[in-house]
Every structure is written in structure tokens, then in C-alpha cells.
Design an enzyme around this catalytic site. Structure first.
Site, PDB file in Angstrom:
ATOM      1  N   ARG A  95     -27.777 -84.368  33.080  1.00 50.56           N
ATOM      2  CA  ARG A  95     -26.327 -84.217  33.071  1.00 50.56           C
ATOM      3  C   ARG A  95     -25.917 -83.139  32.080  1.00 50.56           C
ATOM      4  NH1 ARG A  95     -27.623 -89.564  33.351  1.00 50.56           N
ATOM      5  NH2 ARG A  95     -26.907 -90.693  35.194  1.00 50.56           N
ATOM      6  N   GLY A 109     -24.188 -83.136  29.347  1.00 49.16           N
ATOM      7  CA  GLY A 109     -24.330 -83.431  27.931  1.00 49.16           C
ATOM      8  C   GLY A 109     -25.657 -84.038  27.559  1.00 49.16           C
ATOM      9  N   CYS A 110     -26.620 -84.014  28.462  1.00 55.44           N
ATOM     10  CA  CYS A 110     -27.870 -84.745  28.233  1.00 55.44           C
ATOM     11  C   CYS A 110     -28.988 -83.802  27.863  1.00 55.44           C
ATOM     12  CB  CYS A 110     -28.243 -85.515  29.499  1.00 55.44           C
ATOM     13  SG  CYS A 110     -29.779 -86.430  29.333  1.00 55.44           S
ATOM     14  N   GLY A 111     -29.693 -84.106  26.780  1.00 52.35           N
ATOM     15  CA  GLY A 111     -30.817 -83.293  26.379  1.00 52.35           C
ATOM     16  C   GLY A 111     -32.154 -83.941  26.659  1.00 52.35           C
ATOM     17  N   CYS A 165     -32.662 -86.226  29.445  1.00 52.68           N
ATOM     18  CA  CYS A 165     -32.770 -86.760  30.795  1.00 52.68           C
ATOM     19  C   CYS A 165     -34.085 -86.333  31.425  1.00 52.68           C
ATOM     20  CB  CYS A 165     -31.613 -86.260  31.663  1.00 52.68           C
ATOM     21  SG  CYS A 165     -30.021 -86.933  31.187  1.00 52.68           S
TER      22      CYS A 165
END
Length: 274
Positions: free
Chosen positions: A114, A116-118, A120
Site C-alpha cells: 500500500r 504507506g506500507c514499507g 508489505c
């Protein structure tokens, strides 16, 4: 590395008609809205991860992601980067040495990330909480210069000034000021874009530092440490895990860096006051 593809037709923002209200009064205006698109990173023809990102500076993004994820150890390992626009999104195809491509399967991505996801796509704790090599940077930073760089950062965010919706990461060298900046709807993407751009320019990472408009999350510290950056300053707060990693890696972590105040959370020896 083969010549990079030119920027595609995807814009960083679009102008859309909106209705804006101020109290009881409405007006119809045109508004600049930040764009995000699914970006698939493919290595030697195999998809690795799909990230939602601002569709600008995608070659930089691909190179920076490859470095900070440990897929490659230096920019020269990427033989070519090709960007293809598809109906559903954008493909970025990288050609890397076969040995590097074989190791990618152990890195636990192959899922959608996503905006804002680092982390995932990581399947195990070991894959998510990667330990970077120790930071050897001897950079020294004057606090007043750091604050000036943060003001420059705010003033030079062209996409954010239009949309109010994107993060920025910038490269600063003591005595030279802010030299490079990248923007993206995702804070991790902005930092990867910056690292990719700097790696293409063969920048000496230990010689400067990074300032970011986001909070100082674990992944942001991890990315800086992976390439040897000695100091990261964020305008917002760090997380506990970010502080722990910064302490272990030897990185100077600064948070709440705004106006004339800031908080130093780890390795204060690189930051000088007065």
C-alpha cells in the site's frame, strides 16, 4: 546501465473541478489532486512487488527500492531499467545478474504494498526486520544548517505546494545545503526515489544526510542505514522500533525538527549546536 526511459504520460497530479465551502458559501473551482498508480517492479521478467506510488521518477524509485531492499548492493548491478505504461498501471522492468534474481525469491515480497506500507509482502519476522550493516559515516552537521535545510525542504516541494498530499525526502551536504529532493504520496517511496537518484549520480552517502517530511518510522531508518547515511532528520516523531534500530546501526536520528527546535534520539555526536 542502459539508458533510462523518458518520463511517461502519467502526471504527478490532475486538475479536477471541485466544490469548495467556506462556512455557508460555496464556490466551484479547479483543484490539483495528487495522483497515485500501481507500480509493478519486475526483475528479469518476474514480478516482485506492486506498490502504489506517484508515477514520477520511477527509474529512481526502482533503483532505490532495489538498494534498500538488498536486492542489489550497488547501482551498477542493474543492467537496464525499462518503464512500460499499461492500462491498469505501470511496469518497471529491471535486468539484474541472474544470481541476484535467484535470491529475490527469499526476500518475501510478491505481494501488493500500500501507499504507506514499507513492510508489505514480508512473510517472516526476519524478512521484515532486516538488520542493515553498521553505519560508518563521520559526517558532522551544524544544527542551524539542518534547520535551514528543513526550511528549504518545505519551500522546494513543488508537487506538495499544488496538492498538499505528498511527502518529500531530500539530500543535504554540510556547507552546500539541500541538493536533491524527491516527492511521492508514500514516504517510503519518496526516500527510495531519492536514494535511487543519488546512487545514479554516484553520491557518497556517508558525506551527507537526509531530511524527510514524515514521521521517522523503522523502515525509513532502515533504508537510510542500508546505504550508509549517518543522520536522518524528520519533522515528526520517531517510533520506538526506529529509535532502537538507529541506536544499533549507529545512525543519528532526529525528530520533531521544526523551526528552531528538534529532539535527538540516538548518536548525538554528529549534530553540533551553537
Amino acid at each position: 546501465m542502459e539508458a533510462l526511459a523518458p518520463e511517461l504520460g502519467w502526471p504527478g497530479y490532475r486538475v479536477r473541478p471541485v466544490q469548495r465551502w467556506r462556512g455557508p458559501t460555496a464556490e466551484n473551482i479547479d483543484d490539483c489532486v495528487a495522483e497515485e498508480a500501481p507500480i509493478v517492479l519486475m526483475y528479469n521478467g518476474e514480478p516482485h512487488v506492486v506498490m502504489l506510488a506517484t508515477p514520477l521518477d520511477l527509474e529512481d524509485f526502482a533503483l532505490g527500492f532495489s538498494l534498500t531492499e538488498g536486492i542489489i548492493s550497488r547501482c551498477s548491478e542493474v543492467e537496464s531499467v525499462r518503464v512500460y505504461e499499461r492500462a491498469e498501471g505501470i511496469e518497471v522492468r529491471l535486468k539484474v545478474p541472474p544470481a541476484r534474481c535467484e535470491a529475490i525469491g527469499d526476500k518475501g515480497r510478491n505481494l501488493t504494498g500500500r501507499t504507506g506500507c514499507g513492510l508489505c509482502g514480508a512473510r517472516t519476522l526476519e524478512q521484515a526486520i532486516k538488520k542493515p550493516p553498521p553505519v560508518r559515516s563521520t559526517v558532522t552537521v551544524k544544527a542551524d544548517e539542518m534547520i535551514r535545510a528543513l526550511r528549504q525542504l518545505r519551500d522546494r516541494q513543488r508537487l506538495n505546494s499544488l496538492t498538499g498530499a505528498v511527502h518529500a525526502a531530500a539530500w543535504v551536504v554540510p556547507g552546500q545545503g539541500l541538493l536533491q529532493l524527491r516527492e511521492d504520496v508514500g514516504r517510503h517511496n519518496a526516500l527510495d526515489k531519492l536514494i535511487g537518484a543519488l546512487s545514479r549520480q554516484r553520491v557518497d552517502f556517508p558525506a551527507g544526510y537526509v531530511v524527510v517530511t514524515s514521521r521517522a518510522s523503522f523502515e525509513m531508518v532502515q533504508k537510510c542505514a542500508m546505504v550508509g547515511v549517518g543522520l536522518m532528520a524528520a519533522i515528526s516523531a520517531p517510533t520506538g522500533l526506529a529509535i532502537k534500530l538507529a541506536e544499533e546501526a549507529g545512525l543519528t536520528l532526529v525528530g520533531f525538527a521544526r523551526d528552531d527546535s528538534h529532539v535527538v534520539y540516538s548518536h548525538p555526536q554528529r549534530l553540533f549546536h551553537g
